[in-house]
Design a protein around this motif. Structure first.
Motif, mmCIF file in Angstrom:
data_model
loop_
_atom_site.group_PDB
_atom_site.id
_atom_site.type_symbol
_atom_site.label_atom_id
_atom_site.label_comp_id
_atom_site.label_asym_id
_atom_site.label_seq_id
_atom_site.Cartn_x
_atom_site.Cartn_y
_atom_site.Cartn_z
ATOM 1 N N MET A 74 84.346 39.595 93.301
ATOM 2 C CA MET A 74 83.550 39.101 92.171
ATOM 3 C C MET A 74 82.085 39.016 92.563
ATOM 4 S SD MET A 74 83.622 37.840 89.052
ATOM 5 C CE MET A 74 82.818 36.715 87.931
ATOM 6 N N VAL A 90 78.422 37.556 91.475
ATOM 7 C CA VAL A 90 77.828 36.510 90.630
ATOM 8 C C VAL A 90 76.323 36.492 90.849
ATOM 9 C CG1 VAL A 90 77.712 34.015 90.228
ATOM 10 C CG2 VAL A 90 79.926 35.099 90.637
ATOM 11 N N LEU A 94 79.434 37.787 86.443
ATOM 12 C CA LEU A 94 79.056 36.545 85.761
ATOM 13 C C LEU A 94 77.664 36.147 86.220
ATOM 14 C CD1 LEU A 94 79.941 34.044 83.986
ATOM 15 C CD2 LEU A 94 80.518 32.922 86.142
ATOM 16 N N ALA A 114 78.706 38.670 80.686
ATOM 17 C CA ALA A 114 79.191 37.277 80.729
ATOM 18 C C ALA A 114 78.131 36.400 81.387
ATOM 19 C CB ALA A 114 80.495 37.200 81.508
ATOM 20 N N PHE A 134 76.910 32.067 81.990
ATOM 21 C CA PHE A 134 77.195 30.638 81.871
ATOM 22 C C PHE A 134 75.933 29.909 81.435
ATOM 23 C CE2 PHE A 134 76.891 26.423 83.790
ATOM 24 C CZ PHE A 134 78.055 25.826 83.339
ATOM 25 N N LEU A 189 84.214 28.392 90.316
ATOM 26 C CA LEU A 189 84.045 29.643 89.579
ATOM 27 C C LEU A 189 84.929 29.748 88.328
ATOM 28 C CD1 LEU A 189 82.532 32.329 89.389
ATOM 29 C CD2 LEU A 189 84.291 33.354 90.854
ATOM 30 N N GLU A 191 83.414 30.504 84.653
ATOM 31 C CA GLU A 191 83.895 31.656 83.867
ATOM 32 C C GLU A 191 84.522 31.179 82.564
ATOM 33 O OE1 GLU A 191 86.355 33.494 87.105
ATOM 34 O OE2 GLU A 191 85.389 35.344 86.396
#
Ligand code: AMP
Ligand code: GLY
Length: 437
Positions: free
Chosen positions: A1, A3, A65, A88, A90, A305, A309
């Motif tokens: 992943m 980020v 993300l 995506a 946050f 995380l 997400e």
């Protein structure tokens, strides 16, 4: 992943540390990051408000993300821009971030949603503001409606002081457009609490309640700052109180935001006053708080995380788990903070135990690769302990050993918790009449 973490302060260092310690295989990119964050992430020198630059970076790196720390990019619409391109992210949209970027919007929302908060008059007119000051009487609070980095609030002890604040904001435009509209607000008495809630707009998961220390000096004296320290858990932040806040404040606010076309996603920070009539909202922020995040994340057992997400998509309702004991964060600030912090001073960090975290906030490396101060709040030092007293002593001890000329720190972080225990200890060993006046 992969980020992308947007920001470069103590809050973002704590987020990077937590993400990395939950899962060392995570690939973190920070923009712009700082020398502490660089231990967990690749840092790219892109400013948090350079939305084009951040978007290009996220697309080029195929980031899974993006996590936004500070409020400025949120208010500027970073989430809208990323979502338009199917990325995506946050955080709330610009419309939802008004809950922080416009205090008059937040007041209107609370009024219509029936959320308990101080009575207030929002106005752009000097005479109307002064009429409100006289109507409320002192003490009274004057607030710039817009984003002012903690400098927009005056708790006035006299009506003369309040009128002077009105003149500065509306007359002299001391804060520019951020203060072109102000709130004159009723003064609330009680203990303050910060409650962070992760939300996808409907499902909402509270973190542990924490307490910030906004004033510069010991004993809550001196000017307001961005926050000089924090601790958790807080005795008054009981599960029953948190449930009450969720029912009477968080859920009605989230519902109003959904029903009015600005669903709030990300982290909703409720700054609360626990008054005699129950909890009331002092302010909402649209992001993790600083330095509360640095105190909370080292206590959090649940991996971060999946929550970030979830809040960027669909959040699964669950209860977070926390370590026992307490966490205390002491901020080490530069000489001259908050008005005119001195930067470029050499900085030395002492060796610390494994459960003490030295989060970098305003730090940089000079051309010779030496660590130097680069902002008002330089470090936040978090220590764990069996209770607040022990964690505070450990945090303070490390802060005292930081090498930084003219450094400022509070030596009483968590004093409310520590004093309360002193009273409780006294009452268990002495006849109760000893405590009567
Ligand atoms: P704010 O930026 O709105 O959180 O305000 C900064 C600080 O000013 C708060 O943390 C409180 O300590 C204080 N404050 C703000 N509004 C009020 C109020 N209505 N009554 C008492 N204190 C307040
Ligand atoms: N701790 C105060 C803030 O983050 O706004």
């Amino acid at each position: 992943m992969k980020v992308l973490l947007v920001g470069g302060g103590g809050r973002e260092h704590a987020l990077a540390w937590k993400l990395h310690s939950d899962d060392p295989s995570i690939e973190l990119i920070a923009a712009p990051g700082n020398p502490g964050i660089a231990e967990h992430a690749r840092c790219e020198t892109i400013a948090p408000t350079d939305l084009d630059g951040l978007l290009a970076l996220a697309q080029r790196e195929k980031v899974g993300l993006t996590v936004v720390g500070p409020e400025a990019p949120l208010a500027a619409g970073i989430v809208d821009r990323f979502r338009e391109r199917g990325l995506a992210i946050f955080g709330p949209t610009a419309a939802a971030a008004r809950i922080e970027s416009s205090k008059s919007f937040a007041k209107r929302m609370m009024g219509e949603a029936g959320v308990p908060t101080a009575r207030a008059v929002a106005t752009r007119d000097i005479q109307a503001a002064k009429r409100a000051v006289r109507e409320f009487g002192a003490p009274v609070v004057i607030k710039a409606s817009g984003l002012a980095a903690g400098k927009g609030v005056v708790v006035a002890q006299t009506t003369a002081e309040a009128e002077a604040a009105v003149d500065r904001l509306l007359g002299e435009r001391a804060l520019g457009d951020a203060g072109s509209e102000i709130l004159v607000e009723e003064f609330m008495e009680g203990e303050e609490l910060s409650l962070f809630v992760l939300t996808d707009g409907a499902t909402a998961i509270p973190m542990l309640a924490a307490q910030d220390h906004k004033r510069l000096l010991d004993g809550d004296a001196g000017p307001n700052t961005g926050g000089m320290g924090a601790y958790a858990p807080v005795a008054i932040g009981t599960p029953a109180l948190v449930r009450d806040v969720m029912d009477r404040i968080i859920h009605p606010s989230l519902r109003w935001m959904r029903e009015n076309g600005s669903a709030f996603t990300g982290l909703l920070y409720a700054g609360l006053m626990i008054t005699r009539e129950g909890p009331k909202v002092v302010e909402f922020n649209c992001r993790f708080g600083d330095p509360e995040t640095q105190a909370l994340l080292p206590l959090q057992v649940s991996p971060l995380l999946p929550l970030l997400e979830g809040a960027a998509g669909r959040l699964v309702d669950s209860a977070l788990t926390w370590r026992s004991g307490a966490s205390v964060t002491t901020v080490v600030a530069a000489a001259g903070y908050p008005d005119s912090p001195r930067t470029g001073d050499e900085l030395t960090i002492p060796p610390v135990a494994a459960d003490v975290h030295v989060f970098h906030a305003g730090t940089a490396r000079d051309p010779a690769d030496k660590l130097v101060s680069a902002g008002g709040r330089v470090l936040s030092i978090t220590a764990l302990g069996a209770d607040v007293r022990e964690a505070a002593a450990r945090s303070r001890e490390v802060a005292e050993r930081v090498g930084l000329e003219g450094k400022q720190l509070r030596r009483d972080i968590g004093w409310r918790a520590i004093d309360a225990r002193a009273v409780a200890d006294a009452s268990s060993t002495r006849p109760s009449s000893a405590l009567q006046p």
